[in-house]
Scaffold this active site. Structure first.
Site, PDB file in Angstrom:
ATOM      1  N   GLU A 127       0.856  -1.183   0.000  1.00  0.00           N
ATOM      2  CA  GLU A 127       0.000   0.000   0.000  1.00  0.00           C
ATOM      3  C   GLU A 127       0.891   1.231   0.000  1.00  0.00           C
ATOM      4  O   GLU A 127       1.737   1.366   0.874  1.00  0.00           O
ATOM      5  CB  GLU A 127      -0.912   0.014   1.227  1.00  0.00           C
ATOM      6  CG  GLU A 127      -1.898  -1.146   1.273  1.00  0.00           C
ATOM      7  CD  GLU A 127      -1.382  -2.350   2.033  1.00  0.00           C
ATOM      8  OE1 GLU A 127      -0.547  -2.184   2.948  1.00  0.00           O
ATOM      9  OE2 GLU A 127      -1.803  -3.470   1.708  1.00  0.00           O
ATOM     10  N   GLN A 146      12.331  -3.890   1.721  1.00  0.00           N
ATOM     11  CA  GLN A 146      13.224  -4.953   2.179  1.00  0.00           C
ATOM     12  C   GLN A 146      12.411  -6.001   2.915  1.00  0.00           C
ATOM     13  O   GLN A 146      11.481  -5.667   3.653  1.00  0.00           O
ATOM     14  CB  GLN A 146      14.281  -4.390   3.128  1.00  0.00           C
ATOM     15  CG  GLN A 146      15.159  -3.350   2.488  1.00  0.00           C
ATOM     16  CD  GLN A 146      15.962  -2.597   3.531  1.00  0.00           C
ATOM     17  OE1 GLN A 146      15.436  -2.153   4.537  1.00  0.00           O
ATOM     18  NE2 GLN A 146      17.245  -2.456   3.280  1.00  0.00           N
TER      19      GLN A 146
END
Length: 180
Positions: A127, A146
């Protein structure tokens, strides 16, 4: 225990952990960089109410496929995106997603549930929210977040088999499938 680069490579080589596609340079000291996919979902402005019980809500979203020219996120705009990589976690490994600080400094908030359950398989839907007052241009294939892995003391008794299992590409909310 957070996994280091050596252990991440071992799990990938033994095929216990799947990240596809993966370039060796994506493996960092204690994480794996994931890249931005090329499809996005946008909530049209003409939707007055996002009703969580509406099973047709996901069909109202506009799908946009970006090319090498990039994708512009307007100020204060919320969109859904996806990772290029498809992952498959073993039943003893969990992960969490962290946005890149360099993008956060430009005003891009990268969210997701934050936690990837043991046993999950699929692309990770992200999002995005552009908190900046300026449009922000992003590009498919760029490093976007990550993935940090943590080994559990024991394998999960009930690994993830939920409504997003096996998702491909950007996936809209399936909250209408909740039983509560």
């Amino acid at each position: 225990m957070i996994l280091n680069d050596r252990k991440i490579r071992e799990l990938i080589e033994s095929k216990e952990l799947l990240i596809d596609p993966l370039d060796a340079v994506q493996i960092q000291p204690s994480s794996v960089d994931l890249r931005l996919g090329n499809d996005f979902l946008i909530y049209p402005e003409d939707i007055e109410i996002l009703d969580v019980r509406n099973p047709d809500l996901h069909n109202q979203l506009k799908k946009v496929v970006a090319d090498d020219e990039g994708f512009i996120i307007q100020p204060k705009q919320f969109i859904l995106a996806t990772t290029r990589e498809y992952i498959k976690l073993p039943d003893y490994l969990t992960a969490f997603v962290e946005g890149r600080s360099s993008l956060g400094r430009l005003g891009l908030f990268i969210e997701n549930a934050g936690w990837v359950d043991a046993g999950f398989e699929g692309n990770i839907t992200l999002e995005f929210y552009n908190a900046n007052s300026r449009p922000l241009k992003i590009y498919p294939g760029m490093r976007i977040c990550q993935l940090v892995f943590a080994k559990m003391e024991e394998p999960a008794e009930n690994p993830y088999r939920g409504k997003y299992q096996g998702q491909r590409g950007t996936t809209a909310s399936r909250i209408f499938l909740d039983k509560d």
